[in-house]
Scaffold this motif. Structure first.
Motif, PDB file in Angstrom:
ATOM      1  N   THR A 113       0.882  -0.994  -0.089  1.00 13.00           N
ATOM      2  CA  THR A 113      -0.117  -0.087   0.184  1.00 13.00           C
ATOM      3  C   THR A 113       1.061   1.177  -0.096  1.00 13.00           C
ATOM      4  OG1 THR A 113      -0.236  -0.102   2.456  1.00 13.00           O
ATOM      5  CG2 THR A 113      -1.889  -0.934   1.355  1.00 13.00           C
ATOM      6  N   ARG A 117       0.834   4.187  -2.983  1.00 11.34           N
ATOM      7  CA  ARG A 117       0.868   5.623  -3.182  1.00 11.34           C
ATOM      8  C   ARG A 117       1.782   6.362  -3.603  1.00 11.34           C
ATOM      9  NH1 ARG A 117       0.214   4.187   2.413  1.00 11.34           N
ATOM     10  NH2 ARG A 117       1.998   5.256   2.998  1.00 11.34           N
ATOM     11  N   ALA A 125      -3.209  -1.725  -6.923  1.00  8.58           N
ATOM     12  CA  ALA A 125      -4.379  -1.831  -6.512  1.00  8.58           C
ATOM     13  C   ALA A 125      -5.330  -2.636  -7.671  1.00  8.58           C
ATOM     14  CB  ALA A 125      -5.209  -0.969  -6.019  1.00  8.58           C
ATOM     15  N   ALA A 135      -5.529  -1.908   0.828  1.00  4.35           N
ATOM     16  CA  ALA A 135      -5.947  -0.625   0.829  1.00  4.35           C
ATOM     17  C   ALA A 135      -7.381  -0.396   1.187  1.00  4.35           C
ATOM     18  CB  ALA A 135      -5.920  -0.110  -0.672  1.00  4.35           C
TER      19      ALA A 135
END
Length: 316
Positions: A113, A117, A125, A135
């Motif tokens: 995760t 980002r 994802a 997430a």
């Protein structure tokens, strides 16, 4: 503080229990199977909010340290199964925690995760059901907790160490590979890594400070070559680690993904796109700088205790 550790008999959960007690906190544990040190046996996949509230009554905080095997191939569609395993138990747990007035929580998450980002162009994802659910776990768990219950999410890489007979689920295959006569050949790229003890200390710090942040965790950043060389040294078979060409890694993993697809199966980390992850430097900065050597020796000290953990090695 009075803390409930969910998954308290697992590798990370057991270390969290130890650190909490060393610092003078009261701890109760819950796990899906009976095990020495487990106070309550309950499978959170099927537990309701009403089932959970009595376990949380009168407590200050909760740690969610249940484990998920992201490389287990399942029949498509796999998203409902992963969501039921990863996301929905956390929603119910933190809904119950909010109702009982808890003031702090920690989720043991995944460093994927963090990279999702950091590198949205990788579409992690979208490509990998496991990362999507991690997430959602963080986002929806926090939403269930509400503003008065800050929840820290520890984004964990490869975690080394031992807790009784509990080891990382990838330890067995790597142990046997390092001890065998098969050449050690790995791709470029690498990963962040941490010890279970270090993870536990960071988790307890977050509880004590009532933090609600995303916390990427790393003690050291290792190339795959460095990691396998140190594992080989830990098992007493120091030897050269060769380089697997990037093209070979991509072709072999895509072929494995095609075979899974033909069987209408898929893993949480999609094999078709796994080479992109293996060939990347999944490093976290800053790292703590704590040496992994003690945890490496714990993980690979006795091959007999790792034999039951014969699985495809996931990252986190």
């Amino acid at each position: 503080m009075r803390i409930l550790v969910v998954g308290g008999s697992g590798l990370i959960g057991a270390h969290a229990v130890d650190v909490l007690r060393e610092r003078g906190h009261a701890v109760t544990t819950v796990a899906r199977t009976a095990h020495p040190g487990v106070d309550h046996v309950l499978d959170l996949e099927f537990a309701s909010v009403d089932d959970l509230r009595p376990l949380l009554a009168g407590l200050d905080g909760v740690v969610y340290a249940a484990r998920t095997d992201e490389q287990r191939p399942l029949r498509k569609p796999i998203y409902p199964v992963f969501r039921q395993d990863i996301v929905e138990p956390v929603i119910r747990l933190f809904t119950a925690a909010r109702h009982e007035g808890l003031t702090r929580g920690v989720i043991m998450g995944s460093y994927y995760t963090y990279f999702d980002r950091l590198h949205p162009q990788w579409r992690l994802a979208t490509r990998h059901t496991y990362i999507r659910c991690r997430a959602e776990q963080a986002q929806e768990g926090r939403a269930a907790a509400g503003p008065d219950l800050p929840v820290a999410v520890l984004e964990l890489p490869f975690v080394f160490g031992r807790a009784g007979d509990r080891l990382p689920n990838w330890a067995g295959p790597l142990d046997r590979w390092a001890r065998s006569r098969t050449p050690l050949v790995v791709p470029a790229g690498g990963t962040a890594a941490a010890s279970a003890r270090s993870v536990a200390e960071i988790a307890v710090d977050a509880l004590e400070q009532a933090r609600g942040a995303d916390i990427p965790v790393a003690d050291e950043n290792l190339t795959w070559s460095d990691m396998m060389a140190r594992i080989a040294e830990a098992v007493g078979r120091r030897r050269r680690v060769g380089r697997l060409p990037a093209g070979a890694a991509r072709v072999s993993l895509r072929f494995a993904g095609m075979l899974q697809a033909l069987g209408r199966k898929e893993s949480g980390i999609n094999l078709t796109h796994l080479a992109d992850l293996l060939l990347a430097e999944l490093f976290i900065e800053p790292a703590t700088g704590r040496s992994l050597d003690p945890a490496l020796r714990e993980t690979f000290a006795d091959s007999a205790t790792t034999a039951e953990h014969d699985r495809v090695p996931p990252s986190a």
